[in-house]
Design an enzyme around this catalytic site. Structure first.
Site, PDB file in Angstrom:
ATOM      1  N   TYR A 118      -2.609   0.252   4.305  1.00  0.00           N
ATOM      2  CA  TYR A 118      -3.971   0.325   4.845  1.00  0.00           C
ATOM      3  C   TYR A 118      -4.612   1.684   4.593  1.00  0.00           C
ATOM      4  O   TYR A 118      -5.819   1.794   4.483  1.00  0.00           O
ATOM      5  CB  TYR A 118      -3.958   0.076   6.359  1.00  0.00           C
ATOM      6  CG  TYR A 118      -4.032  -1.367   6.786  1.00  0.00           C
ATOM      7  CD1 TYR A 118      -3.081  -2.285   6.373  1.00  0.00           C
ATOM      8  CD2 TYR A 118      -5.052  -1.804   7.628  1.00  0.00           C
ATOM      9  CE1 TYR A 118      -3.143  -3.602   6.786  1.00  0.00           C
ATOM     10  CE2 TYR A 118      -5.115  -3.123   8.044  1.00  0.00           C
ATOM     11  CZ  TYR A 118      -4.165  -4.018   7.622  1.00  0.00           C
ATOM     12  OH  TYR A 118      -4.233  -5.325   8.036  1.00  0.00           O
ATOM     13  N   LYS A 163      10.688  -5.335   3.795  1.00  0.00           N
ATOM     14  CA  LYS A 163      10.892  -6.031   2.516  1.00  0.00           C
ATOM     15  C   LYS A 163      11.759  -5.112   1.659  1.00  0.00           C
ATOM     16  O   LYS A 163      11.369  -4.678   0.557  1.00  0.00           O
ATOM     17  CB  LYS A 163       9.520  -6.337   1.870  1.00  0.00           C
ATOM     18  CG  LYS A 163       9.576  -7.222   0.635  1.00  0.00           C
ATOM     19  CD  LYS A 163       9.966  -8.675   0.917  1.00  0.00           C
ATOM     20  CE  LYS A 163      10.115  -9.444  -0.394  1.00  0.00           C
ATOM     21  NZ  LYS A 163      10.675 -10.799  -0.194  1.00  0.00           N
ATOM     22  N   ASP A 220       0.220  -7.117  10.793  1.00  0.00           N
ATOM     23  CA  ASP A 220      -1.066  -7.813  10.784  1.00  0.00           C
ATOM     24  C   ASP A 220      -0.857  -9.298  10.514  1.00  0.00           C
ATOM     25  O   ASP A 220      -1.357 -10.165  11.240  1.00  0.00           O
ATOM     26  CB  ASP A 220      -1.967  -7.197   9.697  1.00  0.00           C
ATOM     27  CG  ASP A 220      -3.298  -7.928   9.582  1.00  0.00           C
ATOM     28  OD1 ASP A 220      -3.905  -8.193  10.632  1.00  0.00           O
ATOM     29  OD2 ASP A 220      -3.707  -8.232   8.440  1.00  0.00           O
ATOM     30  N   ASP A 224      -0.954 -12.882  13.425  1.00  0.00           N
ATOM     31  CA  ASP A 224      -1.810 -14.085  13.330  1.00  0.00           C
ATOM     32  C   ASP A 224      -0.916 -15.324  13.357  1.00  0.00           C
ATOM     33  O   ASP A 224      -1.222 -16.323  14.008  1.00  0.00           O
ATOM     34  CB  ASP A 224      -2.644 -14.091  12.040  1.00  0.00           C
ATOM     35  CG  ASP A 224      -4.011 -13.416  12.212  1.00  0.00           C
ATOM     36  OD1 ASP A 224      -4.102 -12.480  13.025  1.00  0.00           O
ATOM     37  OD2 ASP A 224      -4.975 -13.824  11.525  1.00  0.00           O
TER      38      ASP A 224
HETATM   39  C1  IPM Z   1      -6.300  -6.840  13.099  1.00  0.00           C
HETATM   40  C2  IPM Z   1      -7.407  -7.108  12.125  1.00  0.00           C
HETATM   41  C3  IPM Z   1      -7.749  -5.821  11.390  1.00  0.00           C
HETATM   42  C4  IPM Z   1      -6.504  -5.336  10.673  1.00  0.00           C
HETATM   43  C5  IPM Z   1      -8.949  -5.932  10.416  1.00  0.00           C
HETATM   44  C6  IPM Z   1     -10.200  -6.411  11.121  1.00  0.00           C
HETATM   45  C7  IPM Z   1      -9.201  -4.642   9.696  1.00  0.00           C
HETATM   46  O1  IPM Z   1      -7.036  -8.123  11.251  1.00  0.00           O
HETATM   47  O2  IPM Z   1      -6.484  -5.973  13.979  1.00  0.00           O
HETATM   48  O3  IPM Z   1      -5.264  -7.492  13.024  1.00  0.00           O
HETATM   49  O4  IPM Z   1      -6.207  -5.813   9.560  1.00  0.00           O
HETATM   50  O5  IPM Z   1      -5.810  -4.482  11.220  1.00  0.00           O
HETATM   51 MG    MG Z   2      -5.241  -9.081  11.747  1.00  0.00          MG
END
Ligand code: IPM
Ligand code: MG
Length: 329
Positions: A118, A163, A220, A224
């Site tokens: 990032y 990884k 990240d 999700d």
């Molecule tokens: C999260 C989001 C962010 C990230 C985006 C909006 C930049 O997906 O907080 O998980 O990737 O960190």
């Molecule tokens: Mg995210």
């Protein structure tokens, strides 16, 4: 929510609202204006509304809302992002995962938040693109300390995800983890998983996990995925912490532009982020528990937003759901 807590528990909170992301780009041309940074630095805690949207998503755009969020995480030095995942029994039907696998799911992902791909150098020309992923040993050690201490206060199990069969940064991550846990946390049970396998194990045996620690991008992606255990991306809160008590609190989801303006978004992730804010930055544990239990009770009694309504359950609007939680407070 905070005003209700203030009334009930005899506190006063001072609120200061500032722009970040698309709204800030529209007003100032910058995704993170200097006065926003100053106000955040001056505060005990920052509660963030999700950023991003199609209006600012042109691939050629010079500035993007997400840059504001990443810069805010960096300037506040909040390297440890805590993302708890719990299953509320009444919401099992909202999860695509078989109900019997969800028994006892209570895990927390500790995501490294201010390093890795990032924040590495980025380069783009007409026919190539580069994103550099770098980790320093001290960055790995400090997130491991957070995760290991947390594991100690929970069920004593830590799973580190990397990884290491492909990436040099992951090999450093694994070496550092093996050494630090063996020397400083011998009481903790350490498991290491490759990220592809972890993505699978998270669905096939989710209840086995206690604390999962991983680098920025893997965290990240896996969170999700983990939100599907709880039943919706709209349920998961997060706390981002650094060396002080000041923290940044935000739902793990984005701004959901597909449902913008309809009043149907699930406010649970944000409400639960407020609970984390009370606990971690303000040391108001009882108040945090009050919010968490109000959310659980409202859901147990049948409050649902559209994303978690199943089998003909009536969906409430964002405001109605919030009222239902407030009523339990
Ligand atoms: C999260 C989001 C962010 C990230 C985006 C909006 C930049 O997906 O907080 O998980 O990737 O960190
Ligand atoms: Mg995210």
């Amino acid at each position: 929510m905070l005003e209700r807590i203030a009334d009930r528990h005899g506190h006063r909170f001072d609120f200061d609202e500032r722009l970040v992301g698309g709204a800030a780009i529209d007003a100032t041309g910058q995704p993170l204006p200097a006065d926003t940074v100053a106000a955040c630095r001056d505060s005990h805690a920052v509660l963030l509304g999700a950023v991003g949207g199609p209006k600012w998503s042109d691939p050629g755009a010079a500035v993007r809302p997400e840059q504001g969020l990443l810069a805010l995480r960096a300037v506040l030095g909040v390297f440890a992002n805590l993302r708890p995942v719990r299953v509320i029994d009444e919401l099992r039907a909202a999860s695509p995962i078989r109900a019997d696998l969800l028994d006892g799911v209570d895990l927390i992902v500790v995501r490294e938040l201010t390093g890795g791909i990032y924040f590495g150098d980025k380069h783009r020309d007409a026919d190539s693109a580069t994103d550099v992923c770098t980790y320093q040993v001290h960055e790995i050690e400090r997130i491991l300390h957070v995760a290991a201490r947390l594991a100690r206060s929970r069920r004593g199990r830590l799973c580190s995800v990397d990884k290491a069969n492909v990436l040099e940064t992951s090999r450093l991550w694994r070496e550092t983890t093996d050494r630090l846990i063996a020397t400083e946390y011998p009481d903790i049970t350490l498991e290491t998983l490759l990220v592809d396998a972890a993505a699978m194990h998270l669905l096939s045996r989710p209840a086995d996990f206690d604390v999962i620690v991983t680098e920025n991008m893997f965290g990240d992606i896996l969170t999700d995925e983990a939100s599907m255990l709880a039943g919706s991306l709209g349920l998961l809160p997060s706390a981002s912490l650094g060396d002080s008590k000041r923290g940044l609190y935000e739902p793990i989801h984005g701004s959901a532009p597909d449902i913008a303006g309809r009043g149907t978004a699930n406010p649970t992730a944000t409400i639960m982020s407020v609970a984390m804010l009370l606990r971690h930055s303000l040391s108001l544990d009882e108040e945090a528990l009050a919010i968490e239990s109000a959310v659980r009770t409202a859901i147990t009694k049948g409050a649902r937003t559209a994303d978690i309504a199943t089998d003909g359950e009536t969906a409430l609007s964002t405001d109605q759901f919030t009222e239902a939680v407030l009523a339990e407070l």
